[in-house]
Motif scaffolding. Structure first.
Motif, PDB file in Angstrom:
ATOM      1  N   GLY A   1      40.691  42.862  36.322  1.00 17.05           N
ATOM      2  CA  GLY A   1      41.071  42.095  37.506  1.00 17.05           C
ATOM      3  C   GLY A   1      42.565  41.934  37.689  1.00 17.05           C
TER       4      GLY A   1
ATOM      5  N   ALA B   1      46.578  42.943  38.453  1.00 24.78           N
ATOM      6  CA  ALA B   1      47.213  43.744  39.502  1.00 24.78           C
ATOM      7  C   ALA B   1      47.418  45.179  39.025  1.00 24.78           C
ATOM      8  CB  ALA B   1      48.546  43.112  39.902  1.00 24.78           C
TER       9      ALA B   1
ATOM     10  N   GLU C   1      45.563  46.870  36.867  1.00 22.88           N
ATOM     11  CA  GLU C   1      44.292  47.587  36.888  1.00 22.88           C
ATOM     12  C   GLU C   1      43.933  47.998  38.316  1.00 22.88           C
ATOM     13  OE1 GLU C   1      39.825  46.909  35.104  1.00 22.88           O
ATOM     14  OE2 GLU C   1      40.537  45.639  36.750  1.00 22.88           O
ATOM     15  N   ASP C   2      44.142  47.091  39.261  1.00 27.33           N
ATOM     16  CA  ASP C   2      43.864  47.401  40.667  1.00 27.33           C
ATOM     17  C   ASP C   2      44.748  48.555  41.158  1.00 27.33           C
ATOM     18  OD1 ASP C   2      41.894  45.521  40.920  1.00 27.33           O
ATOM     19  OD2 ASP C   2      43.183  43.986  41.821  1.00 27.33           O
ATOM     20  N   GLN C   3      45.987  48.557  40.711  1.00 30.12           N
ATOM     21  CA  GLN C   3      46.916  49.603  41.125  1.00 30.12           C
ATOM     22  C   GLN C   3      46.434  50.969  40.655  1.00 30.12           C
ATOM     23  OE1 GLN C   3      50.841  49.243  39.442  1.00 30.12           O
ATOM     24  NE2 GLN C   3      51.796  50.433  41.081  1.00 30.12           N
TER      25      GLN C   3
ATOM     26  N   ARG D   1      43.342  51.732  39.808  1.00 33.81           N
ATOM     27  CA  ARG D   1      42.067  52.008  40.474  1.00 33.81           C
ATOM     28  C   ARG D   1      42.289  52.577  41.871  1.00 33.81           C
ATOM     29  NH1 ARG D   1      37.345  49.984  38.935  1.00 33.81           N
ATOM     30  NH2 ARG D   1      38.346  48.264  37.805  1.00 33.81           N
ATOM     31  N   HIS D   2      43.190  51.966  42.640  1.00 32.31           N
ATOM     32  CA  HIS D   2      43.453  52.428  44.005  1.00 32.31           C
ATOM     33  C   HIS D   2      44.095  53.822  43.994  1.00 32.31           C
ATOM     34  CE1 HIS D   2      42.077  48.803  45.790  1.00 32.31           C
ATOM     35  NE2 HIS D   2      43.089  48.041  45.404  1.00 32.31           N
TER      36      HIS D   2
END
Length: 280
Positions: free
Chosen positions: A48, A50, A52-54, A56-57
């Protein structure tokens, strides 16, 4: 795609996302000597976060871009009534080698993340898509087997929680196998690798890409070279061809070999896939 800046790394063999966290210093080599995979970061990214999101995107966007380039190559038109993509200047791939070059960088980034919650789903998706992509081009053995070798290393390592070459504990497995593949993941992985082994036999039995044969047409050939008897000059050429065929057969037989063994051990079935290349 323009939201992320990517450059090539001669040492890592693929894309480097500048804004990704760098791996912690390690006494081990930063690049695998066999597969060319980068050494993963020391600790998995926090779920969760930032960062990891980066990742993932970025990976999702790259995977979509590769898929679009394959679709453009295949000449698959959008369904009637669908608006064309905004960035419709994407060029289709011209060869399997070109696709594999992009895919190599993507696999490297996923492995570099050192985060099983990213590695497992994305690598399974990549492997599944690769089974489709590899059938869309004439055979390109070197590029194709290089990608399969990377995926095999990744899956076998994730199934054991440690790097199968160095035996280092993988990031995310510090507390056991809870971060590893679920049984559902393993069943899906088994299906993907079994399918790949069958597909590769079929793909490699086709005519190679045209550019691989252009050089042969430029060299004059004589009857002695092509049709000489067992004692003639053509014998060495046939021996070399037999060696190439034998090497190709061995490469096909080794497709996902490590993953097959680890899946058999982990699923408790003593199962190892087996496949034979037809005489054709």
């Amino acid at each position: 795609m323009a939201d992320h800046h990517v450059s090539s790394s001669a040492e890592g063999g693929g894309f480097v996302l500048h804004s990704l966290p760098s791996p912690a210093p390690s006494s081990t080599s930063t690049v695998r000597s066999i597969t060319g995979l980068p050494h993963p970061r020391a600790h998995a990214l926090r779920p969760g976060s930032a960062k990891e999101d980066q990742v993932r995107h970025f990976v999702s966007a790259r995977l979509l871009h590769i898929s679009r380039r394959f679709v453009k190559k295949a000449g698959i038109a959008a369904p009637d009534g669908d608006d064309p993509p905004v960035n419709d200047d994407v060029q289709g791939y011209k060869s399997m080698g070109e696709l594999c070059k992009d895919l190599e960088g993507l696999i490297n980034i996923v492995w570099l993340s050192g985060t099983p919650s990213l590695q497992i789903p994305y690598l399974l998706n990549i492997a599944s898509e690769f089974n489709t992509w590899v059938t869309g081009f004439p055979p390109s053995p070197a590029a194709t087997f290089a990608i399969l070798e990377k995926l095999d290393h990744c899956f076998a390592s994730l199934l054991t929680g440690e790097d199968i070459d160095s035996h280092e504990l993988l990031p995310g497995f510090e507390n056991g196998f809870r971060a590893g593949m679920s049984r559902t993941d393993m069943v899906r992985c088994k299906s993907i690798v079994e399918q790949a082994r069958v597909l590769i036999v079929d793909v490699m039995s086709k005519e190679p890409e045209e550019e691989e044969e252009d050089g042969a047409e430029d060299e004059p050939q004589t009857m002695d070279e092509d049709e000489s008897g067992p004692e003639g000059p053509g014998r060495s050429g046939r021996a070399m061809w037999d060696e190439d065929e034998e090497r190709l057969f061995m490469d096909v037989a080794r497709v996902y070999e490590n993953s097959l063994v680890k899946l058999g051990e982990t699923l408790g079935m003593g199962w190892v896939g087996d496949i034979q290349m037809s005489a054709d």
